[in-house]
Design a protein around this motif. Structure first.
Motif, PDB file in Angstrom:
ATOM      1  N   LYS A  30       5.380  -0.538  -3.962  1.00  0.00           N
ATOM      2  CA  LYS A  30       4.958  -0.945  -2.622  1.00  0.00           C
ATOM      3  C   LYS A  30       6.073  -0.714  -1.610  1.00  0.00           C
ATOM      4  CE  LYS A  30       2.536  -4.566  -0.193  1.00  0.00           C
ATOM      5  NZ  LYS A  30       1.815  -5.820  -0.302  1.00  0.00           N
ATOM      6  N   TRP A  34       4.235   2.783  -0.262  1.00  0.00           N
ATOM      7  CA  TRP A  34       2.986   2.398   0.402  1.00  0.00           C
ATOM      8  C   TRP A  34       2.960   2.733   1.892  1.00  0.00           C
ATOM      9  CZ3 TRP A  34      -1.748   2.273  -0.504  1.00  0.00           C
ATOM     10  CH2 TRP A  34      -2.637   1.591   0.295  1.00  0.00           C
ATOM     11  N   ASN A  52      -3.920  -3.393   1.754  1.00  0.00           N
ATOM     12  CA  ASN A  52      -2.477  -3.585   1.736  1.00  0.00           C
ATOM     13  C   ASN A  52      -2.000  -4.530   0.636  1.00  0.00           C
ATOM     14  OD1 ASN A  52      -1.695  -1.864   3.913  1.00  0.00           O
ATOM     15  ND2 ASN A  52      -2.625  -3.349   5.300  1.00  0.00           N
ATOM     16  N   CYS A  55      -2.548  -2.248  -2.540  1.00  0.00           N
ATOM     17  CA  CYS A  55      -2.050  -0.878  -2.314  1.00  0.00           C
ATOM     18  C   CYS A  55      -3.044   0.161  -2.823  1.00  0.00           C
ATOM     19  CB  CYS A  55      -0.679  -0.682  -2.937  1.00  0.00           C
ATOM     20  SG  CYS A  55       0.591  -1.699  -2.184  1.00  0.00           S
ATOM     21  N   VAL A  67      -1.238   2.707  -5.572  1.00  0.00           N
ATOM     22  CA  VAL A  67       0.181   2.534  -5.861  1.00  0.00           C
ATOM     23  C   VAL A  67       0.275   1.424  -6.903  1.00  0.00           C
ATOM     24  CG1 VAL A  67       2.381   1.809  -4.869  1.00  0.00           C
ATOM     25  CG2 VAL A  67       0.902   3.343  -3.588  1.00  0.00           C
TER      26      VAL A  67
END
Length: 90
Positions: A30, A34, A52, A55, A67
């Motif tokens: 992250k 990210w 968010n 990810c 991610v």
């Protein structure tokens, strides 16, 4: 990641195959990747908004860019282990 996504689309890689970026921990993934991904993937490629917290970035083609933390990279001495059935795009 952008190149991996573009190649997945060009070579008709089935959308159920996710595109991952995975250093040894999720926190590293992250922190390192990210925000860079969100800046560099064109908005018109993205389906909705990136998640968010997890990810995850859903793409309009049905592919998913994710991610992740992948401790197997550390456990295997730094090499990425992939299932033999997985399509790997370099």
């Amino acid at each position: 990641m952008r190149r991996a996504y573009r190649l997945a689309v060009e070579h008709n890689i089935y959308p159920d195959n996710e595109i991952w970026y995975g250093p040894p921990t999720f926190k590293q993934a992250k922190r390192v990747m990210w925000n860079r991904l969100k800046r560099n993937i064109p908005e018109d490629w993205i389906n909705g908004r990136p998640n968010n917290t997890e990810c995850v970035m859903p793409m309009k083609t049905g592919h998913v860019i994710r991610v992740v933390g992948d401790p197997s990279i550390t456990a295997s001495g730094g090499s990425l282990q992939t299932p033999s059935s997985a399509g790997v795009i370099g």
